[in-house]
Motif scaffolding. Structure first.
Motif, PDB file in Angstrom:
ATOM      1  N   GLU A 129       0.849  -1.188   0.000  1.00 20.93           N
ATOM      2  CA  GLU A 129       0.000   0.000   0.000  1.00 20.93           C
ATOM      3  C   GLU A 129       0.883   1.235   0.000  1.00 20.93           C
ATOM      4  OE1 GLU A 129      -3.666   0.073   2.503  1.00 20.93           O
ATOM      5  OE2 GLU A 129      -2.706  -1.661   3.470  1.00 20.93           O
ATOM      6  N   LEU A 130       0.471   2.247  -0.713  1.00 22.58           N
ATOM      7  CA  LEU A 130       1.224   3.489  -0.795  1.00 22.58           C
ATOM      8  C   LEU A 130       1.063   4.296   0.486  1.00 22.58           C
ATOM      9  CD1 LEU A 130       2.825   5.570  -2.565  1.00 22.58           C
ATOM     10  CD2 LEU A 130       0.598   6.469  -3.252  1.00 22.58           C
ATOM     11  N   ASP A 131       2.165   4.760   1.024  1.00 20.38           N
ATOM     12  CA  ASP A 131       2.123   5.668   2.168  1.00 20.38           C
ATOM     13  C   ASP A 131       2.111   7.091   1.629  1.00 20.38           C
ATOM     14  OD1 ASP A 131       2.380   7.126   4.474  1.00 20.38           O
ATOM     15  OD2 ASP A 131       4.005   5.917   5.315  1.00 20.38           O
ATOM     16  N   THR A 132       0.938   7.684   1.561  1.00 19.98           N
ATOM     17  CA  THR A 132       0.800   9.009   0.959  1.00 19.98           C
ATOM     18  C   THR A 132       1.495  10.100   1.780  1.00 19.98           C
ATOM     19  OG1 THR A 132      -1.350   9.275   2.056  1.00 19.98           O
ATOM     20  CG2 THR A 132      -1.359   8.418  -0.194  1.00 19.98           C
ATOM     21  N   ARG A 133       1.852   9.782   3.038  1.00 15.94           N
ATOM     22  CA  ARG A 133       2.506  10.789   3.872  1.00 15.94           C
ATOM     23  C   ARG A 133       3.901  11.146   3.370  1.00 15.94           C
ATOM     24  NH1 ARG A 133       2.359   7.910   9.531  1.00 15.94           N
ATOM     25  NH2 ARG A 133       3.167   6.305   8.113  1.00 15.94           N
TER      26      ARG A 133
ATOM     27  N   LEU B 293      12.504  15.721  -3.038  1.00 15.41           N
ATOM     28  CA  LEU B 293      13.862  15.194  -3.036  1.00 15.41           C
ATOM     29  C   LEU B 293      14.153  14.232  -4.185  1.00 15.41           C
ATOM     30  CD1 LEU B 293      14.276  14.443   0.781  1.00 15.41           C
ATOM     31  CD2 LEU B 293      15.015  16.463  -0.484  1.00 15.41           C
ATOM     32  N   GLY B 294      13.137  13.554  -4.688  1.00 14.54           N
ATOM     33  CA  GLY B 294      13.366  12.533  -5.710  1.00 14.54           C
ATOM     34  C   GLY B 294      13.683  11.183  -5.128  1.00 14.54           C
ATOM     35  N   TYR B 295      13.571  11.014  -3.823  1.00  8.33           N
ATOM     36  CA  TYR B 295      13.750   9.734  -3.138  1.00  8.33           C
ATOM     37  C   TYR B 295      13.011   9.810  -1.811  1.00  8.33           C
ATOM     38  CZ  TYR B 295      17.332  12.413  -0.642  1.00  8.33           C
ATOM     39  OH  TYR B 295      17.980  13.379   0.089  1.00  8.33           O
ATOM     40  N   VAL B 296      12.833   8.666  -1.168  1.00  7.17           N
ATOM     41  CA  VAL B 296      12.145   8.625   0.118  1.00  7.17           C
ATOM     42  C   VAL B 296      13.192   8.540   1.225  1.00  7.17           C
ATOM     43  CG1 VAL B 296      10.456   7.431   1.563  1.00  7.17           C
ATOM     44  CG2 VAL B 296      10.171   7.461  -0.926  1.00  7.17           C
TER      45      VAL B 296
ATOM     46  N   SER C 122       9.307   5.005   4.069  1.00  2.00           N
ATOM     47  CA  SER C 122       9.432   4.217   2.844  1.00  2.00           C
ATOM     48  C   SER C 122       8.168   4.454   2.046  1.00  2.00           C
ATOM     49  CB  SER C 122       9.630   2.724   3.132  1.00  2.00           C
ATOM     50  OG  SER C 122       8.400   2.030   3.159  1.00  2.00           O
ATOM     51  N   MET C 123       8.155   4.049   0.794  1.00  3.48           N
ATOM     52  CA  MET C 123       6.974   4.269  -0.028  1.00  3.48           C
ATOM     53  C   MET C 123       5.832   3.332   0.358  1.00  3.48           C
ATOM     54  SD  MET C 123       6.033   6.460  -2.278  1.00  3.48           S
ATOM     55  CE  MET C 123       7.424   7.146  -3.177  1.00  3.48           C
ATOM     56  N   PHE C 124       6.135   2.309   1.180  1.00  2.33           N
ATOM     57  CA  PHE C 124       5.121   1.341   1.586  1.00  2.33           C
ATOM     58  C   PHE C 124       4.517   1.701   2.940  1.00  2.33           C
ATOM     59  CE2 PHE C 124       8.036  -1.194  -1.080  1.00  2.33           C
ATOM     60  CZ  PHE C 124       7.140  -1.635  -2.043  1.00  2.33           C
ATOM     61  N   LYS C 125       3.220   1.737   3.009  1.00  2.00           N
ATOM     62  CA  LYS C 125       2.530   1.961   4.272  1.00  2.00           C
ATOM     63  C   LYS C 125       2.822   0.811   5.225  1.00  2.00           C
ATOM     64  CE  LYS C 125      -2.090   3.065   6.047  1.00  2.00           C
ATOM     65  NZ  LYS C 125      -3.526   3.234   5.670  1.00  2.00           N
ATOM     66  N   GLY C 126       3.239   1.144   6.441  1.00  2.27           N
ATOM     67  CA  GLY C 126       3.506   0.125   7.449  1.00  2.27           C
ATOM     68  C   GLY C 126       4.910  -0.440   7.426  1.00  2.27           C
ATOM     69  N   ILE C 127       5.735  -0.012   6.471  1.00  3.45           N
ATOM     70  CA  ILE C 127       7.118  -0.477   6.380  1.00  3.45           C
ATOM     71  C   ILE C 127       8.024   0.747   6.446  1.00  3.45           C
ATOM     72  CG2 ILE C 127       8.848  -1.590   4.912  1.00  3.45           C
ATOM     73  CD1 ILE C 127       6.629  -3.298   3.740  1.00  3.45           C
ATOM     74  N   ARG C 128       9.048   0.685   7.273  1.00  4.78           N
ATOM     75  CA  ARG C 128       9.948   1.821   7.401  1.00  4.78           C
ATOM     76  C   ARG C 128      11.393   1.364   7.289  1.00  4.78           C
ATOM     77  NH1 ARG C 128      12.020   2.467  12.708  1.00  4.78           N
ATOM     78  NH2 ARG C 128      11.242   0.916  14.191  1.00  4.78           N
TER      79      ARG C 128
END
Length: 642
Positions: A173-177, A185-188, A193-199
């Motif tokens: 799932e996309l983490d819109t935050r 920045l062009g990166y996370v 991370s770009m995944f919701k629930g994964i850091r």
């Protein structure tokens, strides 16, 4: 070198071996030589291994003599021989010749403080069965990535995010935050991370789980204290000695080793010192592009050949016109997250080329961030001169600069692009000016671009807030070390080299060399308008002047030019208003305006458009659940047949 992964059941349920196998199967590219797992009730740790040191005996997980400690470790510990000898003198017995085994016995001897003794690149997981305690950690600089997921039943970790997505009950799932900071920045940036629930676990961080409690802490930061008691000659000599020591340490290997060679200062320095340390010719690898003016700007092969001839390396070159459309879906799958830095394409291609001969490669990544090698570091130097001009002249220059064309893939237009950006930011404060250089899209534009408006985290602001340096240059370098270096350059270097099972080492980011550079006064790093002054002075008797003082070029692709020509249909189909509207993240009219401005040279929109394109391709692979091959076929259908 490998990929590690594991699960700790917070609810006390036993870990299933099949779940660990699922995680390992999806990251087989990180370790095609071996695999292993250890389960102790509610904890399971596992790995995929790329054999580099102790090829026969380095199987993981590793355990101590009584089986009370278990370890999986990804990376290399360069000072393991010294640590091993010290531990053996204290009575510790080793089962293998692996560099990773020293972590077990160091932890046994010194507890969590053992990480301070390590010189290397690593992420690890250590299970202390006596305390029923899991400890995971990441190296100081962030060379090796580590992702973490926690829900009500379990805490799971892995070197790659896709391994966590393989677990039952986890979906992409996309983490819109993080969208706002990604577009800027062009990166996370970590810990997002770009995944919701994964850091991401940030660099130099440990995380421990014991008795149901999760504790996370930073174990190392670069000191902000500047040394003023050394002369320039002393700085030059210490830099030279530290660089040579770092290269020597990182050449340890039981398999063939080589080096990336662009002909720039950093990679040339690494090759020079490798040649001094080796009795055999060093193997070097370079990449170039074929085509017109844009490709020529990115072609560094003549410089690489010059350095190769100087140090008599076994040199190989690859000249490419890459199948970008076919590559992007697969490479973004390997990356786990989208990014706007085209260096991930060139890094993959040259890694794939080198892997035909070697399993270990040394890279010059990091020299610019340590010693001041980017043009943007001169912003304050020139801003002070600009601000000394009469106000009317500043205004006239600003008016004219705002109407200049911009295109990084043309020599003249790239100069105008840099001038345009500099003049626009000349009146800002130092931090804001530097942030304007780094950002892909400004906050105002991001706010107009996002359907829900701008918001969320601001990693650059946080990095500036924690940068303790008083002088402008060292603040910029500290911010880069916290953001772009680990979350863009090192992430893509790791993911793209490991995509082809190649271990990439970065001697310029040896933490002792980094600490030395961080304590160096600004006027030693950059003298007047001369970037990397101290490093170039240290290499004056090693490299020729035309290599030391040649114009800097980026290690990327002429993507902006391709988007105006052969890849223009791809750009327009991927970011068509109906596609953008269906994805529901961006305002279609604003996206169309970015495309028009780029094509008309009103702005160089390479990074902005690539960030949007790559996000859409990444979404098709991860969010829509399609295979990279399927997405590649669709993208190829957008282009006219040859």
């Amino acid at each position: 070198m490998c990929g590690i992964h594991g699960i700790l059941r917070l609810d006390g349920a036993p870990v299933e071996s099949a779940h660990l196998s699922l995680m390992g199967d999806i990251t087989q590219h990180r370790g095609p030589d071996d695999e292993g797992q250890h389960i102790d009730g509610a904890c399971g740790i596992a790995m995929r291994r790329l054999s580099i040191i102790d090829l026969a005996g380095g199987h993981q997980p590793l355990s101590n003599q009584d089986g009370s400690l278990w370890l999986v470790c990804n990376g290399e510990i360069y000072n393991y021989r010294e640590l091993r000898a010290e531990l053996q003198a204290k009575g510790f017995q080793f089962k293998t010749g692996s560099d990773s085994e020293v972590l077990l016995h160091l932890y046994d001897a010194e507890g969590d403080d053992f990480v301070h003794r390590l010189n290397g690149m690593f992420d690890f997981a250590l299970w202390d069965a006596r305390r029923r305690r899991l400890l995971i950690g990441r190296d100081r600089i962030g060379v090796k990535p580590l992702y973490v997921m926690q829900d009500g039943q379990r805490l799971a970790f892995a070197t790659e995010a896709k391994a966590l997505l393989a677990l039952p009950g986890v979906r992409a799932e996309l983490d819109t935050r993080v969208l706002s900071s990604y577009l800027q920045l062009g990166y996370v940036a970590a810990p997002g991370s770009m995944f919701k629930g994964i850091r991401k676990l940030p660099p130099a961080t440990l995380l421990a789980v014991e008795a149901g409690q999760v504790k996370e802490w930073r174990y190392w930061r670069v000191s902000a204290q500047i040394r003023r008691d050394w002369s320039e000659a002393e700085w030059i000599e210490r830099s030279r000695e530290s660089l040579q020591r770092a290269v020597r340490m990182q050449m340890v290997s039981d398999v063939p080793i080589g080096a990336f060679l662009s002909g720039g200062v950093d990679s040339s320095a690494v090759v020079a010192y490798m040649a001094r340390e080796s009795s055999e010719p060093i193997r070097t690898y370079a990449i170039g592009f074929e085509g017109g003016e844009a490709e020529t700007l990115y072609n560094e092969l003549p410089f690489a050949r010059q350095v190769s001839e100087l140090f008599k390396t076994q040199h190989k070159e690859i000249v490419v016109k890459p199948d970008v459309v076919g590559l992007l879906p697969q490479l973004l799958w390997h990356m786990d997250e989208p990014l706007a830095d085209t260096a991930f394409i060139t890094t993959y291609l040259v890694s794939q080329f080198a892997r035909q001969d070697v399993k270990v490669i040394l890279s010059g990544v990091g020299g610019d961030e340590l010693f001041g090698g980017y043009r943007r570091y001169l912003g304050g130097h020139y801003a002070r001169r600009f601000q000394a001009l009469p106000a009317w002249l500043q205004s006239a220059i600003g008016f004219a600069a705002g109407r200049l064309p911009a295109d990084r893939h043309s020599g003249l237009l790239n100069t105008l692009r840099l001038a345009k950006g500099f003049v626009a930011s000349a009146g800002m404060g130092a931090d804001a000016r530097y942030q304007s250089y780094l950002q892909v899209l400004g906050q105002d534009l991001v706010g107009r671009l996002l359907v829900d408006g701008a918001g969320g985290q601001d990693p650059l602001a946080a990095a500036f807030a924690s940068a303790g340096h008083e002088d402008e240059l060292n603040r910029m370098l500290a911010v880069d070390a916290e953001t772009q270096l680990p979350d863009d350059l090192l992430l893509l270097t790791d993911k793209m080299s490991m995509a082809v099972s190649l271990e990439c080492r970065v001697p310029l980011l040896d933490h002792e060399l980094l600490e030395l550079a961080a304590s160096m006064p600004s006027d030693i790093k950059i003298r007047g308008g001369r970037l990397k002054h101290v490093l170039k002075s240290a290499l004056a008797d090693v490299l020729p002047d035309d290599i030391l003082n040649r114009k800097k070029r980026g290690f990327g692709t002429p993507m902006g030019a391709w988007l105006k020509k052969e890849l223009a249909p791809l750009l327009r189909r991927l970011l068509a208003p109906e596609v953008v509207k269906a994805r529901g993240l961006f305002v279609p009219a604003v996206v169309s305006g970015l495309i028009a401005d780029h094509e008309a040279n009103r702005m160089d929109g390479t990074d902005a458009l690539l960030s949007l394109m790559n996000l859409e391709i990444w979404s098709r692979v991860y969010l829509d659940g399609r295979s990279p091959a399927d997405v590649a076929l669709e993208l190829k259908s957008y282009l006219p047949r040859a």
